[in-house]
Design an enzyme around this catalytic site. Structure first.
Site, short mmCIF file in Angstrom:
data_model
loop_
_atom_site.label_atom_id
_atom_site.label_comp_id
_atom_site.label_asym_id
_atom_site.label_seq_id
_atom_site.Cartn_x
_atom_site.Cartn_y
_atom_site.Cartn_z
N HIS A 63 10.19 56.75 63.09
CA HIS A 63 10.34 57.86 62.17
C HIS A 63 9.58 59.09 62.66
CE1 HIS A 63 11.59 55.38 58.38
NE2 HIS A 63 12.17 54.93 59.49
N GLU A 65 7.44 61.24 61.17
CA GLU A 65 6.02 61.36 60.86
C GLU A 65 5.19 60.39 61.71
OE1 GLU A 65 8.26 61.98 56.90
OE2 GLU A 65 8.50 60.84 58.75
N CYS A 91 8.63 58.36 53.64
CA CYS A 91 9.00 57.05 53.10
C CYS A 91 7.75 56.17 53.04
CB CYS A 91 10.06 56.42 53.99
SG CYS A 91 9.44 55.94 55.62
N CYS A 94 5.96 55.89 56.44
CA CYS A 94 5.30 57.11 56.90
C CYS A 94 4.12 57.49 56.02
CB CYS A 94 6.32 58.24 56.97
SG CYS A 94 7.61 57.90 58.21
#
Length: 213
Positions: A63, A65, A91, A94
């Site tokens: 992801h 982040e 999410c 993250c």
């Protein structure tokens, strides 16, 4: 809109644009130090076969982040005064990575009513143990553009079946107009044309804003 954005936001959007043109989830993130200097960049790479530096790719954990945070070389004290900027609400994965990274300030540009997890803060003893600051979306035009883009990408990736999913139902409840514009731009092929005709993130997001307003 572009000229009014701070350098960290422009850089995060640049990473989201790069992700979108690479065919993966259009989310970008950067970390800025206490003076606003960008010290790390990351983007979603879950469908890709390579990544720079310490970043991960080709995995559902890749992801934006997480990849930005993996690039950090700041010491502990400097991390405390740094900030993570993400184009989408982080999410659970993250948020956990952010919380454990020692970065203590979070900005996100668009709410994610499906996976967004800033509300985990304060829910357990551990998630209540650090002085975290979270800045919620304030630029409604930017949020609308990002949700429109995200909706179009989901349709392009998963097909029309997403239209009847609980996932899109959640987004419609919070971002009704942006979701409908994403559907319209996907079906007309207009967003694909915008992507092909744009030479930079600034051109792309400016053109998309014009069609979302």
């Amino acid at each position: 809109m572009w000229e009014t954005l701070s350098p960290p936001w422009q850089a995060a959007l640049g990473m989201a644009w790069e992700a979108y043109t690479s065919g993966t989830v259009p989310i970008g993130a950067v970390v800025a130090d206490a003076h606003g200097n960008i010290v790390a960049r990351g983007r979603n790479r879950i469908t890709e076969s390579s990544a720079p530096g310490k970043q991960i790719f080709g995995d559902t954990l890749a992801h934006a982040e997480v990849n930005a945070l993996l690039e950090l070389t700041l010491d502990q004290e400097d991390r405390h005064s740094a900030a993570l900027y993400s184009t989408m609400e982080p999410c659970p994965l993250c948020m956990g990575a952010f919380y454990m990274s020692s970065v203590r300030t979070l900005y996100y540009a668009a709410r994610d009513p499906w996976a967004g997890s800033v509300d985990v803060l304060g829910k357990t003893p551990y998630f209540n143990s650090k002085p975290i600051k979270v800045f919620h979306p304030k630029n409604h035009a930017l949020e609308s553009v990002l949700v429109t883009l995200h909706t179009e990408w989901e349709l392009a990736s998963r097909g029309e079946r997403i239209l009847s999913s609980k996932y899109l139902e959640k987004f419609r409840a919070v971002h009704p107009r942006a979701v409908e514009r994403g559907i319209e731009l996907h079906r007309s092929g207009e967003l694909e044309q915008i992507k092909m005709n744009s030479r930079s993130a600034e051109e792309f997001f400016t053109a998309l804003l014009f069609r979302v307003q």
